[in-house]
Design an enzyme around this catalytic site. Sequence first.
Site, short mmCIF file in Angstrom:
data_model
loop_
_atom_site.label_atom_id
_atom_site.label_comp_id
_atom_site.label_asym_id
_atom_site.label_seq_id
_atom_site.Cartn_x
_atom_site.Cartn_y
_atom_site.Cartn_z
N ALA A 155 0.83 -1.20 0.00
CA ALA A 155 0.00 0.00 0.00
C ALA A 155 0.87 1.26 0.00
CB ALA A 155 -0.98 -0.03 1.18
N CYS A 156 0.53 2.22 0.84
CA CYS A 156 1.22 3.51 0.82
C CYS A 156 2.68 3.42 1.25
CB CYS A 156 0.49 4.52 1.71
SG CYS A 156 -1.14 4.96 1.09
N SER A 157 3.07 2.32 1.86
CA SER A 157 4.46 2.14 2.29
C SER A 157 5.30 1.38 1.28
CB SER A 157 4.51 1.41 3.65
OG SER A 157 3.96 2.21 4.66
#
Length: 372
Positions: A155-157
Amino acid sequence: MNSVVISGTGLYTPKNSISNQELVESFNAYVNKFNQEHAEAIRKGDMEPLQESSAEFIEKASGIKSRYVLDKEGILDVDYMHPHLPERSNEEHSIQCEMALVAAREALEEAGRSPSDIDAVIVACSNLQRPYPAVSVEVQAALGVEGFAYDMNVACSSATFGIQAACNAIQSGTAKAVLMINPEICSGHLNFRDRDSHFIFGDACTAVLLERADLAKVKGYEVLGTKLQTLYSNNIRNNFGFLNRCDERGVGAPDKLFIQNGRKVFKEVVPMVSDMIQAHIAEHGIGAQDLRRLWLHQANLNMNVLISKKVLGREATHEEAPTILDTYANTSSAGSIIAFHKHKEGLDEGALGVICSFGAGYSAGSVIVRKL
């Protein structure tokens, strides 16, 4: 063990931008149309009327003023409200590959490298255009890179996790140079009919070239250490997958798009991330006063302000914690790298900084770097 440097970064920015006002006008037109079509049910109390949005509400809630998108017309079409991105033939470059090539070539040029110098390609992002063949292998072939490639999703990481994967390969001797690329088409998983989230995301692609420090042609940023953390949570979720059926627009039920419990995310992620950064720098004997820059994930301005304050023990200046959120919105894994790409200059040799991402999972990644 080989030292690793970030020797180049690149950025692809779509040509189209949507301001808050443009987005609100489209959303409110949809709200009025919906309420009119369901006026009788609303009057009887069987259905709640939808509430209008405003540019002021969006900026106050998020710090976002506009966002770049691959398709503007489809998103603003009241009867469609979704990016119109036609499928391409198998013989054409995928959209993500096309984005990746622009960012990757800029990173290569900055580092003084050519594709023949690269040993591996990692494509790390929130949503991959297809499960296989891997988008990374397509990018590898399009660039003319030998070696290996793979996709990953945290995801966002995804970018910070991808940086650690690249560092691991270089430190172990599996590769001398790795391109880590983040092609994010976030508008494709966003529900533009949801008042609480219709404004959050934009599209972009970033690239980071990591290589052995002793072989780098340019001075960049040495990676001193990486730290990753995950904690399972349903507060940010997207249930879309190959087991789901969609309608003719490629959209399923609302939970097949981005959904979140924003208040819980804010309450739980801020301490998780700030504690992780503080623990990470302490492990390397670095004090908060030694940090010159925080390139944080660009999801919400209020979150970034609070995280940087907790880490530094005071309010951070714009120079210390730069934001690109106002013009790019949340670009998932690309956000912290856009901030790094645009605000990595102007630091003295030896200056220390942290690239940090956080998001669904929950996932969080911290990368400590030193200017060479």
